[in-house]
Design a protein around this motif. Sequence first.
Motif, PDB file in Angstrom:
ATOM      1  N   SER A   1     -19.952  63.281 -81.857  1.00 24.55           N
ATOM      2  CA  SER A   1     -18.780  62.589 -82.406  1.00 24.55           C
ATOM      3  C   SER A   1     -18.907  62.288 -83.899  1.00 24.55           C
ATOM      4  O   SER A   1     -17.904  62.256 -84.615  1.00 24.55           O
ATOM      5  CB  SER A   1     -18.537  61.284 -81.639  1.00 24.55           C
ATOM      6  N   GLY A   2     -20.107  62.058 -84.373  1.00 29.87           N
ATOM      7  CA  GLY A   2     -20.270  61.726 -85.782  1.00 29.87           C
ATOM      8  C   GLY A   2     -20.109  62.892 -86.718  1.00 29.87           C
ATOM      9  O   GLY A   2     -19.891  62.701 -87.922  1.00 29.87           O
ATOM     10  N   LEU A   3     -20.205  64.104 -86.193  1.00 27.88           N
ATOM     11  CA  LEU A   3     -20.182  65.281 -87.058  1.00 27.88           C
ATOM     12  C   LEU A   3     -18.819  65.510 -87.699  1.00 27.88           C
ATOM     13  O   LEU A   3     -18.722  66.205 -88.713  1.00 27.88           O
ATOM     14  CB  LEU A   3     -20.593  66.531 -86.259  1.00 27.88           C
ATOM     15  N   GLU A   4     -17.779  64.932 -87.121  1.00 19.33           N
ATOM     16  CA  GLU A   4     -16.420  65.173 -87.618  1.00 19.33           C
ATOM     17  C   GLU A   4     -15.876  64.020 -88.453  1.00 19.33           C
ATOM     18  O   GLU A   4     -14.733  64.057 -88.892  1.00 19.33           O
ATOM     19  CB  GLU A   4     -15.482  65.436 -86.441  1.00 19.33           C
ATOM     20  N   ILE A   5     -16.703  62.995 -88.685  1.00 20.15           N
ATOM     21  CA  ILE A   5     -16.231  61.821 -89.414  1.00 20.15           C
ATOM     22  C   ILE A   5     -16.876  61.769 -90.790  1.00 20.15           C
ATOM     23  O   ILE A   5     -18.103  61.763 -90.899  1.00 20.15           O
ATOM     24  CB  ILE A   5     -16.550  60.527 -88.629  1.00 20.15           C
TER      25      ILE A   5
ATOM     26  N   MET B   1     -19.681  48.899 -92.554  1.00 17.82           N
ATOM     27  CA  MET B   1     -19.120  50.120 -93.086  1.00 17.82           C
ATOM     28  C   MET B   1     -19.637  51.377 -92.390  1.00 17.82           C
ATOM     29  O   MET B   1     -20.426  52.147 -92.943  1.00 17.82           O
ATOM     30  CB  MET B   1     -19.390  50.194 -94.591  1.00 17.82           C
ATOM     31  N   THR B   2     -19.201  51.557 -91.169  1.00 22.51           N
ATOM     32  CA  THR B   2     -19.433  52.824 -90.486  1.00 22.51           C
ATOM     33  C   THR B   2     -18.450  53.853 -91.044  1.00 22.51           C
ATOM     34  O   THR B   2     -17.491  53.510 -91.756  1.00 22.51           O
ATOM     35  CB  THR B   2     -19.203  52.679 -88.980  1.00 22.51           C
ATOM     36  N   GLY B   3     -18.672  55.107 -90.712  1.00 24.34           N
ATOM     37  CA  GLY B   3     -17.754  56.139 -91.168  1.00 24.34           C
ATOM     38  C   GLY B   3     -16.347  55.913 -90.684  1.00 24.34           C
ATOM     39  O   GLY B   3     -15.370  56.125 -91.415  1.00 24.34           O
ATOM     40  N   ARG B   4     -16.194  55.452 -89.428  1.00 24.27           N
ATOM     41  CA  ARG B   4     -14.855  55.228 -88.875  1.00 24.27           C
ATOM     42  C   ARG B   4     -14.146  54.081 -89.580  1.00 24.27           C
ATOM     43  O   ARG B   4     -12.945  54.159 -89.857  1.00 24.27           O
ATOM     44  CB  ARG B   4     -14.936  54.943 -87.375  1.00 24.27           C
ATOM     45  N   VAL B   5     -14.889  53.002 -89.883  1.00 25.75           N
ATOM     46  CA  VAL B   5     -14.273  51.872 -90.582  1.00 25.75           C
ATOM     47  C   VAL B   5     -13.798  52.304 -91.963  1.00 25.75           C
ATOM     48  O   VAL B   5     -12.701  51.947 -92.400  1.00 25.75           O
ATOM     49  CB  VAL B   5     -15.262  50.692 -90.678  1.00 25.75           C
ATOM     50  N   ARG B   6     -14.616  53.086 -92.658  1.00 25.46           N
ATOM     51  CA  ARG B   6     -14.199  53.588 -93.976  1.00 25.46           C
ATOM     52  C   ARG B   6     -12.950  54.458 -93.856  1.00 25.46           C
ATOM     53  O   ARG B   6     -12.028  54.361 -94.662  1.00 25.46           O
ATOM     54  CB  ARG B   6     -15.335  54.379 -94.616  1.00 25.46           C
ATOM     55  N   ALA B   7     -12.938  55.315 -92.829  1.00 26.33           N
ATOM     56  CA  ALA B   7     -11.800  56.228 -92.659  1.00 26.33           C
ATOM     57  C   ALA B   7     -10.515  55.471 -92.368  1.00 26.33           C
ATOM     58  O   ALA B   7      -9.425  55.904 -92.770  1.00 26.33           O
ATOM     59  CB  ALA B   7     -12.100  57.206 -91.529  1.00 26.33           C
ATOM     60  N   ASN B   8     -10.611  54.331 -91.691  1.00 20.43           N
ATOM     61  CA  ASN B   8      -9.420  53.554 -91.322  1.00 20.43           C
ATOM     62  C   ASN B   8      -9.094  52.449 -92.310  1.00 20.43           C
ATOM     63  O   ASN B   8      -8.141  51.701 -92.104  1.00 20.43           O
ATOM     64  CB  ASN B   8      -9.618  52.928 -89.935  1.00 20.43           C
ATOM     65  N   SER B   9      -9.858  52.337 -93.381  1.00 16.86           N
ATOM     66  CA  SER B   9      -9.737  51.167 -94.253  1.00 16.86           C
ATOM     67  C   SER B   9      -8.414  51.121 -95.010  1.00 16.86           C
ATOM     68  O   SER B   9      -7.980  50.046 -95.430  1.00 16.86           O
ATOM     69  CB  SER B   9     -10.898  51.121 -95.242  1.00 16.86           C
TER      70      SER B   9
END
Length: 264
Positions: A43-47, A204-212
């Motif tokens: 799952s992390g490879l696409e974020i 600041m996970t990758g998902r949080v950054r992406a949704n910020s």
Amino acid sequence: MSSALSGLRAVVTGAGRGIGRATAITIAAQGADVAVVDIDLRSGLEIPGEADDLTTDAIKELGARTIGIEADLTEEASATRIVSAVREEWGGFDILVNIAGGAITPFEGSRASETSPADIRRALDVNLMSAIYLCQASVPVLRESASPSIVNTTSLSAENVLPGGSYAGYALSKAALAHYTRYLAADVGHLNIRVNAVSPGYTMTGRVRANSAATGFADKASHSALGRLGEPEDIARSVAFLVSPDSSYITGHILAVDGMTRLV
């Protein structure tokens, strides 16, 4: 590699990316063998901002044993399957870390007055029931360990209110998990099983950054007494402490790892 957790075997959920990945790698670096559990190990490879390798590969590089297990933790049967798989591979385990979950329902429409019953039920399944299933399935195995512990993951929003009452379903699911943690600690203490939780602030996970852009969470550094937002490794090191012998007289505790953030 540190030896603080040498000889211990751990199960870490949500370990494909973010806080779960950081935790799995941190405790592996301290000597533990780690079963990596996620609904999608890739799952992390696409974020953007997440690592470009699998968590299991990173753990192998450290010289620790690891296995990867894909499972939908909202299904009760998955908990039994995970516990059985790890028991068959390693004979049992000593540590359970429940990190899988998050604010998975849409930010828009998440305020307390408008969040839908379906979104609330989804938040409860993902954040509360998934952890309960694994805790209950793990107790018979953990009672066989000489150093058993469970760490759940709640949230700053479990005891405070996010601006404008947003993410209400997520917050109530995490508040329920915090109190379940306390109850479970009281229940299994006589078995020498310690049960605690970490309560992250804005991390600041990758998902949080992406949704910020929608949530504005990436702009909250000024609300922290330390003047910065959390990183996944901040939470991971706190989990490593709670599962280590250094915390052998701590149970039923919710450890805030939030830089003393104000929710404004």
